[in-house]
Design an enzyme around this catalytic site. Sequence first.
Site, PDB file in Angstrom:
ATOM      1  N   GLY A 192      32.238  32.972  45.545  1.00  0.00           N
ATOM      2  CA  GLY A 192      32.386  34.395  45.868  1.00  0.00           C
ATOM      3  C   GLY A 192      31.777  35.246  44.776  1.00  0.00           C
ATOM      4  O   GLY A 192      31.066  34.745  43.889  1.00  0.00           O
ATOM      5  N   ARG A 193      32.080  36.541  44.822  1.00  0.00           N
ATOM      6  CA  ARG A 193      31.527  37.483  43.833  1.00  0.00           C
ATOM      7  C   ARG A 193      31.877  37.069  42.404  1.00  0.00           C
ATOM      8  O   ARG A 193      31.036  37.136  41.499  1.00  0.00           O
ATOM      9  CB  ARG A 193      32.102  38.882  44.045  1.00  0.00           C
ATOM     10  CG  ARG A 193      31.673  39.582  45.294  1.00  0.00           C
ATOM     11  CD  ARG A 193      32.293  40.980  45.304  1.00  0.00           C
ATOM     12  NE  ARG A 193      32.234  41.561  46.623  1.00  0.00           N
ATOM     13  CZ  ARG A 193      33.111  41.301  47.583  1.00  0.00           C
ATOM     14  NH1 ARG A 193      34.130  40.500  47.362  1.00  0.00           N
ATOM     15  NH2 ARG A 193      32.978  41.853  48.770  1.00  0.00           N
ATOM     16  N   ILE A 194      33.140  36.674  42.185  1.00  0.00           N
ATOM     17  CA  ILE A 194      33.558  36.387  40.809  1.00  0.00           C
ATOM     18  C   ILE A 194      32.905  35.091  40.312  1.00  0.00           C
ATOM     19  O   ILE A 194      32.415  35.027  39.181  1.00  0.00           O
ATOM     20  CB  ILE A 194      35.101  36.355  40.706  1.00  0.00           C
ATOM     21  CG1 ILE A 194      35.666  37.733  41.079  1.00  0.00           C
ATOM     22  CG2 ILE A 194      35.548  35.960  39.291  1.00  0.00           C
ATOM     23  CD1 ILE A 194      37.182  37.811  41.208  1.00  0.00           C
TER      24      ILE A 194
ATOM     25  N   THR B 255      41.380  31.471  36.840  1.00  0.00           N
ATOM     26  CA  THR B 255      41.629  32.915  36.939  1.00  0.00           C
ATOM     27  C   THR B 255      41.722  33.311  38.418  1.00  0.00           C
ATOM     28  O   THR B 255      41.566  34.490  38.742  1.00  0.00           O
ATOM     29  CB  THR B 255      40.519  33.742  36.249  1.00  0.00           C
ATOM     30  OG1 THR B 255      39.249  33.360  36.796  1.00  0.00           O
ATOM     31  CG2 THR B 255      40.516  33.547  34.753  1.00  0.00           C
TER      32      THR B 255
ATOM     33  N   ARG C 197      44.128  31.720  41.586  1.00  0.00           N
ATOM     34  CA  ARG C 197      45.540  31.784  41.964  1.00  0.00           C
ATOM     35  C   ARG C 197      46.240  30.518  41.461  1.00  0.00           C
ATOM     36  O   ARG C 197      45.686  29.411  41.564  1.00  0.00           O
ATOM     37  CB  ARG C 197      45.699  31.883  43.482  1.00  0.00           C
ATOM     38  CG  ARG C 197      45.387  33.252  44.066  1.00  0.00           C
ATOM     39  CD  ARG C 197      46.404  34.310  43.642  1.00  0.00           C
ATOM     40  NE  ARG C 197      46.161  35.616  44.242  1.00  0.00           N
ATOM     41  CZ  ARG C 197      45.501  36.618  43.630  1.00  0.00           C
ATOM     42  NH1 ARG C 197      44.997  36.464  42.426  1.00  0.00           N
ATOM     43  NH2 ARG C 197      45.353  37.776  44.244  1.00  0.00           N
TER      44      ARG C 197
ATOM     45  N   GLU D 238      54.834  32.538  39.133  1.00  0.00           N
ATOM     46  CA  GLU D 238      54.325  33.583  38.253  1.00  0.00           C
ATOM     47  C   GLU D 238      55.364  34.687  38.122  1.00  0.00           C
ATOM     48  O   GLU D 238      55.754  35.242  39.160  1.00  0.00           O
ATOM     49  CB  GLU D 238      53.050  34.156  38.870  1.00  0.00           C
ATOM     50  CG  GLU D 238      52.085  34.674  37.853  1.00  0.00           C
ATOM     51  CD  GLU D 238      50.719  34.927  38.457  1.00  0.00           C
ATOM     52  OE1 GLU D 238      50.510  36.060  38.927  1.00  0.00           O
ATOM     53  OE2 GLU D 238      49.892  33.994  38.476  1.00  0.00           O
TER      54      GLU D 238
ATOM     55  N   HIS E  67      48.207  36.971  33.932  1.00  0.00           N
ATOM     56  CA  HIS E  67      47.472  37.498  35.105  1.00  0.00           C
ATOM     57  C   HIS E  67      46.795  38.837  34.759  1.00  0.00           C
ATOM     58  O   HIS E  67      47.099  39.872  35.355  1.00  0.00           O
ATOM     59  CB  HIS E  67      48.427  37.662  36.302  1.00  0.00           C
ATOM     60  CG  HIS E  67      47.706  37.676  37.629  1.00  0.00           C
ATOM     61  ND1 HIS E  67      48.247  37.178  38.792  1.00  0.00           N
ATOM     62  CD2 HIS E  67      46.476  38.152  37.965  1.00  0.00           C
ATOM     63  CE1 HIS E  67      47.394  37.351  39.793  1.00  0.00           C
ATOM     64  NE2 HIS E  67      46.303  37.939  39.311  1.00  0.00           N
TER      65      HIS E  67
HETATM   66  C1  DGY Z   1      43.344  40.311  42.455  1.00  0.00           C
HETATM   67  O1  DGY Z   1      42.794  41.405  42.558  1.00  0.00           O
HETATM   68  O2  DGY Z   1      43.430  39.522  43.388  1.00  0.00           O
HETATM   69  C2  DGY Z   1      43.912  39.975  41.132  1.00  0.00           C
HETATM   70  O3  DGY Z   1      44.460  38.722  41.071  1.00  0.00           O
HETATM   71  C3  DGY Z   1      44.937  41.002  40.712  1.00  0.00           C
HETATM   72  O4  DGY Z   1      44.275  41.761  39.813  1.00  0.00           O
END
Ligand code: DGY
Length: 307
Positions: free
Chosen positions: A154-156, A223, A225, A254, A273
């Site tokens: 994805g984007r990230i 980073t 879930r 969490e 988070h």
């Molecule tokens: C998201 O945007 O999904 C992050 O986990 C919360 O900042």
Amino acid sequence: MARCFVTRQLPGTALDRLAEVHEVDVWPERLPPDPDELRRRTAGARGLLSMVTDRIDGELFDGAPELEAVANCAVGYDNIDVEAAREHGVAVGNTPGVLTGATADLTFALLLSAARRLPQSAASVLEGDWVTWEPGAHLGYDVHGATLGIVGRGRIGEAVARRATGFDMEVLVHSRSCGVSLDELLERSDFVSLHCPLTPETRHLIDAGALARMKPTAILVNTARGPIVDPVALGRALHEGTIAGAALDVTDPEPLPADDPLLSAPNLLVVPHIGSASHAAREKMAELSVDNLLAALAGEPMPHAVT
Ligand code: DGY
């Protein structure tokens, strides 16, 4: 004018725009509303501005017959039963794009910190254990020139891959539709970074078997879930040295209780988070959430609708 419940105070001025047009009820506490309180405050509302900490499910929709729109202040929306929302005719929106850079930056911060043992090294200074420069102390792993395995395209994931090129890293990608197999990625990577959404298919994607495929010198970064990683298997892998370390922005549950066994694992770095926690990203997330609510309550499509 519609009643809107906002489940947390937000940075920036986005809520002022909402309050110009609608009646806004903002949850004032530091801790989120519990499920009963969430249902109570949402009953009678036409708009809900929610966070990843809120469970938005069929029961909530049943008790809020006037609800038209849920704007989640996050890009991830695994906290929302989207199918139940559809059945109840409630529009759902999220905040894509505006937190990509911040989350990719944090991913690299975690990767570098774990690789070069920053938490352990900084602690040794504070604890008075830094008595001299030592040739064999605080040794970590090179990031430059290493192989980075990115799970999720994805984007990230893409933004993390762009940062990796600046470190002369070889990048492997695994996603549902392309790239190398997960097994190959796990076996070849020095760093494995998770960037897929949490779905029934990705829950415990990184289990004991997956961890066993990783190199003993490899580091896992999450980073995305928490439940994508089996926490019991991860704790065991760290204790047994199956992998060299893990850096987690997200956990399951969490937050982790202070006595959670995972927290006693060696070479583990956990942060609370904070992937999107830059001033700019969080303010833009609030703006997009308000854009989504304003549009839906005006009878228009949300600009960032979850489909
Ligand atoms: C998201 O945007 O999904 C992050 O986990 C919360 O900042």
